[in-house]
Design an enzyme around this catalytic site. Structure first.
Site, PDB file in Angstrom:
ATOM      1  N   ARG A  78       0.844  -1.207   0.000  1.00 45.36           N
ATOM      2  CA  ARG A  78       0.000   0.000   0.000  1.00 45.36           C
ATOM      3  C   ARG A  78       0.868   1.242   0.000  1.00 45.36           C
ATOM      4  O   ARG A  78       1.807   1.373   0.795  1.00 45.36           O
ATOM      5  CB  ARG A  78      -0.887   0.001   1.246  1.00 45.36           C
ATOM      6  CG  ARG A  78      -1.852   1.176   1.345  1.00 45.36           C
ATOM      7  CD  ARG A  78      -2.619   1.127   2.654  1.00 45.36           C
ATOM      8  NE  ARG A  78      -3.488  -0.040   2.716  1.00 45.36           N
ATOM      9  CZ  ARG A  78      -3.894  -0.602   3.854  1.00 45.36           C
ATOM     10  NH1 ARG A  78      -3.460  -0.134   5.028  1.00 45.36           N
ATOM     11  NH2 ARG A  78      -4.702  -1.634   3.837  1.00 45.36           N
ATOM     12  N   ARG A 148      -1.716   6.932   9.948  1.00 47.98           N
ATOM     13  CA  ARG A 148      -1.926   6.391   8.608  1.00 47.98           C
ATOM     14  C   ARG A 148      -2.083   7.525   7.578  1.00 47.98           C
ATOM     15  O   ARG A 148      -1.943   8.704   7.902  1.00 47.98           O
ATOM     16  CB  ARG A 148      -3.162   5.495   8.600  1.00 47.98           C
ATOM     17  CG  ARG A 148      -3.068   4.268   9.512  1.00 47.98           C
ATOM     18  CD  ARG A 148      -2.142   3.206   8.945  1.00 47.98           C
ATOM     19  NE  ARG A 148      -2.183   1.961   9.713  1.00 47.98           N
ATOM     20  CZ  ARG A 148      -3.003   0.939   9.486  1.00 47.98           C
ATOM     21  NH1 ARG A 148      -3.899   1.025   8.526  1.00 47.98           N
ATOM     22  NH2 ARG A 148      -2.935  -0.158  10.213  1.00 47.98           N
ATOM     23  N   LYS A 215      -3.336   1.650  15.074  1.00 48.98           N
ATOM     24  CA  LYS A 215      -3.308   2.643  14.004  1.00 48.98           C
ATOM     25  C   LYS A 215      -4.006   3.927  14.442  1.00 48.98           C
ATOM     26  O   LYS A 215      -4.884   3.913  15.309  1.00 48.98           O
ATOM     27  CB  LYS A 215      -3.980   2.073  12.759  1.00 48.98           C
ATOM     28  CG  LYS A 215      -5.409   1.600  12.976  1.00 48.98           C
ATOM     29  CD  LYS A 215      -5.898   0.822  11.773  1.00 48.98           C
ATOM     30  CE  LYS A 215      -7.252   0.165  12.051  1.00 48.98           C
ATOM     31  NZ  LYS A 215      -7.704  -0.700  10.955  1.00 48.98           N
ATOM     32  N   LYS A 217      -5.722   7.592  12.710  1.00 50.91           N
ATOM     33  CA  LYS A 217      -6.187   8.118  11.432  1.00 50.91           C
ATOM     34  C   LYS A 217      -6.644   9.567  11.558  1.00 50.91           C
ATOM     35  O   LYS A 217      -7.313   9.929  12.524  1.00 50.91           O
ATOM     36  CB  LYS A 217      -7.348   7.261  10.905  1.00 50.91           C
ATOM     37  CG  LYS A 217      -6.952   5.811  10.621  1.00 50.91           C
ATOM     38  CD  LYS A 217      -8.132   4.994  10.128  1.00 50.91           C
ATOM     39  CE  LYS A 217      -7.699   3.576   9.777  1.00 50.91           C
ATOM     40  NZ  LYS A 217      -8.847   2.757   9.287  1.00 50.91           N
ATOM     41  N   CYS A 437     -15.285  -3.351   0.397  1.00 47.21           N
ATOM     42  CA  CYS A 437     -13.882  -3.610   0.713  1.00 47.21           C
ATOM     43  C   CYS A 437     -13.377  -4.735  -0.191  1.00 47.21           C
ATOM     44  O   CYS A 437     -14.125  -5.347  -0.939  1.00 47.21           O
ATOM     45  CB  CYS A 437     -13.721  -3.978   2.180  1.00 47.21           C
ATOM     46  SG  CYS A 437     -14.329  -5.639   2.581  1.00 47.21           S
ATOM     47  N   CYS A 443      -7.845 -10.957   1.474  1.00 50.62           N
ATOM     48  CA  CYS A 443      -7.828 -10.513   2.868  1.00 50.62           C
ATOM     49  C   CYS A 443      -7.970 -11.705   3.808  1.00 50.62           C
ATOM     50  O   CYS A 443      -8.924 -12.490   3.707  1.00 50.62           O
ATOM     51  CB  CYS A 443      -8.957  -9.516   3.125  1.00 50.62           C
ATOM     52  SG  CYS A 443      -9.042  -8.974   4.847  1.00 50.62           S
ATOM     53  N   CYS A 478     -15.977  -8.377   6.739  1.00 49.22           N
ATOM     54  CA  CYS A 478     -15.822  -8.601   8.175  1.00 49.22           C
ATOM     55  C   CYS A 478     -16.157  -7.301   8.886  1.00 49.22           C
ATOM     56  O   CYS A 478     -16.336  -6.269   8.240  1.00 49.22           O
ATOM     57  CB  CYS A 478     -14.397  -9.065   8.504  1.00 49.22           C
ATOM     58  SG  CYS A 478     -13.187  -7.723   8.574  1.00 49.22           S
ATOM     59  N   CYS A 482     -13.396  -1.439   6.986  1.00 43.85           N
ATOM     60  CA  CYS A 482     -12.372  -0.712   6.240  1.00 43.85           C
ATOM     61  C   CYS A 482     -12.943   0.359   5.316  1.00 43.85           C
ATOM     62  O   CYS A 482     -12.213   1.246   4.893  1.00 43.85           O
ATOM     63  CB  CYS A 482     -11.523  -1.693   5.436  1.00 43.85           C
ATOM     64  SG  CYS A 482     -10.456  -2.730   6.454  1.00 43.85           S
TER      65      CYS A 482
END
Length: 577
Positions: A78, A148, A215, A217, A437, A443, A478, A482
Site C-alpha cells: 500500500r 496512517r 493505528k 487516522k 472492501c 484478505c 468482516c 475498512c
C-alpha cells in the site's frame, strides 16, 4: 509506555515492537533468503509498518492443501498518498509497477491510497523501492501502529476552497508524524531517500520504542464536503472558514468504525467535537492529542487499543484537561455542529483556474489492465498525451482527473468512452454510491465476499427497478469496517460464507451510525429484502427524505417487519435493541 499501563500485561505485539530494533526485525534477512516463502508471525507484524500485509490466495487454500502444497503466499503493498493527490508522472509510474510486479490492477482505497495485490515475495523489495524511487511516493506509514494516510476533501481545488491550503496541511501532517527510524530506508532503498544517504537512526521522538497502541487516522475537510467522514477519524480536522477565508480548525476526536462480532466491548463510535485550534498551532495541538493516545491507550488488548475507547471511557472533559496540561494553555471549544454536504466528485466541472476536472466512477476502486482497451490503458493514453496534469483519489474509491484544458475535453471524453471509464452518466445512482472492501480472496480477515459480490447484488437491485434510488450500500467481508460501513444508509457485514448482517440508518454526511436490523441473511435473500425496504421508503417519502433519515426514524423493529414481508423465514432477526 506510560505508568497507566504498568498494571496491564502488554500484548505480544507490544513486545515485538519494543524488541524490533526500530522496526528492522529480521525483514532484510527474510527478503534475501529465496528458500523462505513467507514471514513468521513476529516479522509480519513489523512488515505492516513498512506498508505491506502478508496474504495468501484463499481460493487456492483447499486444492493446495489436498495436493500437499504450502499456501499460495503473496503480499499486499500500500502506498501512502496524502489527500490522494498524484501527478501524471506519478500515476503512470504506479500503473506500470502494477503490471511489472503485481496482478496488473490498482486498488484505490477509501483512505485515498493505492494498494497492489498479488506481489510475490521475490518482487517485494523491488516493488517498495520503485514506489519510492520511481513514483516518488512511499509505503512508510500506510500501515502499522502509526499515523496512517492523511485524508483530504478532494474538492479542495474547486472555487473558494483552493485558498484554504487543505492539501498542504495534509502533507505537513503526514511528514510530521512519519516514523523516523532509518530501518525502512536501509531495508528497501539501500539506505537512501530521494537519492541522498539516510543517517543510521533508531530514535522515535514522537512514537517512542512502542509506537502507537494501534493505528491512528486523521482527515481534513470543510463541512461543505464531508466525504472523508470526519467523525470516523481518530482526529477529524474541520476547516473553519468565512467566505473562503481560513479562520481555524475544529478538532473532532475519538471516531472509529471497527468492531468484532459477538464482542460487546468493541463498537463503532462517532468522534466528539473537542476544541478549536488556530492555523499557527494546529500541528502542536494534533501532536498533543496523538501523544495522549500514545501514553494512555490500551496496550494489553489490541481489540480495545484504538483512541475511541480511551475517549469513551475517560470522557471529553478529561481529554480536554489532559490536552491543556500538555499544551500549557487552554483552547476555545469547537464551534457548533455545522451543516454537512457530501460530494462524490463524479462528472465534469470547472476548477478555479478555468481548467476542467472529471470524476470517474471506479467500481469498488479496482482499475484493471487486461488488454489495450482496459481502463488503465485508457488512463495511460490520457496522461502520456498530456491531456491531464494529475489525478485525485476520492474517499469513495473513485478517480478524478485534473488540469484538463477545455479544448481537450472532447479528446479526453472519447478516450474514456473507448476504455470503459465512466463519468457517471451511464451508471445507476445506486451503483455509483455503493462501495465494498477487498475481502476474498486476498484478505485474511474476510468472513464473506465483498468486492466480488456487491456488483452482483447491485445488478439484482437494478433489475428490480431500484437503480435510480440514491441509497448508499456499503459492504465489508468482516466487521473491521475498512470502508466505514457503520456510517452507511444500508450496511452489509460478512458473518460467514454467503451470510451478512444488515444494518441501516446511517447518513451519507457521515454524522450518524447505523443500527442492527438483521443478524444473519443469506446472500440469495438480500436483494429481495433491500428491495422491500427501498420500496417502503419510496412509497412513504417519494424520495423526498434521504433513505438513511427515513430508516433512522422508522427504527429497527419497523425495518425488520418491512424486510420480512412475504418471506418471514429468510433471515434471523436480532433481539430488540
Amino acid at each position: 509506555m506510560s505508568s497507566s499501563q504498568t498494571d496491564q500485561t502488554p500484548s505480544k505485539v507490544e513486545l515485538i515492537k519494543a524488541q524490533s530494533d526500530g522496526l528492522a526485525g529480521d525483514i532484510a534477512q527474510i527478503l534475501a533468503d529465496p528458500q523462505v516463502s513467507h514471514f513468521d508471525e513476529d516479522n509480519l507484524q513489523l512488515l505492516k509498518f513498512h506498508g505491506s500485509y502478508q496474504q495468501d490466495d484463499r481460493d487456492l487454500r483447499i486444492p493446495r492443501k489436498r495436493a500437499g502444497l504450502d499456501k499460495a503466499w503473496m503480499f499486499m503493498v500500500r502506498a501512502r498518498i496524502p489527500g490522494g493527490q498524484l501527478s501524471a508522472r506519478q500515476f503512470l509510474a504506479m500503473e506500470e509497477l502494477g503490471r511489472r510486479y503485481a496482478n496488473g490492477t490498482l486498488r484505490l482505497t477509501s483512505r485515498q491510497g493505492i494498494q497492489y495485490h498479488g506481489v510475490g515475495k521475490e518482487n517485494l523489495k523491488a516493488m517498495v523501492a520503485a514506489i519510492n524511487q520511481e513514483a516518488e511516493l512511499t509505503t512508510l506509514g500506510a500501515c502499522g501502529d502509526v499515523n496512517r494516510n492523511v485524508m483530504c476533501d478532494p474538492a479542495a481545488r474547486l472555487d473558494w476552497r483552493a485558498g484554504l491550503a487543505m492539501h498542504e496541511l495534509c502533507e505537513r501532517i503526514a511528514r510530521h508524524f512519519e516514523a523516523q527510524s532509518s530501518s525502512y530506508w536501509e531495508i528497501w532503498c539501500d539506505g537512501e531517500r530521494d537519492g541522498q544517504p539516510v543517517p543510521h537512526n533508531r530514535e522515535e521522538p514522537i512514537y517512542g520504542t512502542h509506537y502507537m497502541p494501534r493505528k491512528f487516522k486523521m482527515a481534513v475537510a470543510v463541512p461543505e464536503n464531508n466525504s472523508v467522514q470526519l467523525y470516523s477519524q481518530d482526529i477529524g480536522i474541520e476547516v473553519v472558514h468565512e467566505g473562503g477565508r481560513l479562520l481555524g480548525y475544529d478538532l473532532i476526536v475519538g471516531g472509529g468504525m471497527g468492531s468484532s462480532h459477538g464482542n460487546a466491548a468493541t463498537f463503532p463510535r462517532l468522534g466528539t467535537r473537542l476544541v478549536r485550534a488556530n492555523p499557527s498551532e494546529i500541528l502542536e495541538v494534533v501532536e498533543a492529542i496523538l501523544t495522549i493516545q500514545r501514553d494512555f491507550g490500551d496496550r494489553s488488548d489490541r481489540k480495545r487499543a484504538r483512541f475511541k475507547y480511551l475517549v469513551e471511557e475517560r470522557g471529553a472533559d478529561w481529554l480536554r484537561g489532559e490536552l491543556f496540561r500538555r499544551l500549557g494553555r487552554e483552547l476555545a471549544p469547537a464551534g457548533p455542529l455545522p451543516a454537512y454536504g457530501n460530494d462524490d466528485m463524479v462528472g465534469w466541472r470547472e476548477t478555479n483556474d478555468g481548467r476542467l476536472m472529471v470524476g470517474l466512477h471506479v467500481l469498488n476502486g479496482r482499475l484493471r489492465s487486461e488488454g489495450e482497451s482496459s481502463q488503465l490503458a485508457g488512463l495511460r493514453r490520457i496522461f502520456e498525451a498530456d491531456l491531464a496534469e494529475g489525478a485525485m483519489i476520492t474517499p469513495l474509491q473513485d478517480l478524478v482527473l485534473t488540469g484538463i484544458a477545455p479544448a481537450d475535453r472532447d479528446a479526453v471524453a472519447a478516450i474514456l468512452g473507448e476504455h470503459g471509464l465512466s463519468d457517471g452518466q451511464n451508471i445507476s445512482r445506486l451503483r455509483r454510491l455503493s462501495m465494498a472492501c477487498v475481502a476474498l480472496p486476498t484478505c485474511g480477515l474476510a468472513l464473506a465476499e465483498s468486492e466480488r459480490y456487491l456488483p452482483t447484488l447491485v445488478g439484482e437491485l437494478e433489475a428490480l427497478g431500484d437503480g435510480d434510488a440514491p441509497v448508499q450500500i456499503l459492504m465489508t467481508g468482516c466487521p473491521n469496517a475498512c470502508i466505514r460501513t457503520p456510517l452507511g444508509e444500508l450496511a452489509l457485514v460478512g458473518r460467514g460464507p454467503g451470510k451478512y448482517a444488515l444494518s441501516a440508518g446511517g447518513s451519507q454526511q457521515g454524522t450518524r451510525l447505523t443500527f442492527p436490523v438483521l443478524e444473519k441473511v443469506d446472500d440469495a435473500q438480500l436483494a429481495g429484502i433491500i428491495h422491500r425496504l427501498i420500496g417502503a421508503w419510496r412509497e412513504e417519502t417519494r424520495q423526498g427524505v434521504p433513505f438513511g433519515d427515513w430508516a433512522a426514524a422508522q427504527g429497527a423493529e419497523a425495518l425488520r417487519r418491512l424486510a420480512g414481508e412475504g418471506n418471514q423465514d429468510s433471515h434471523e432477526p436480532l433481539p430488540n435493541p
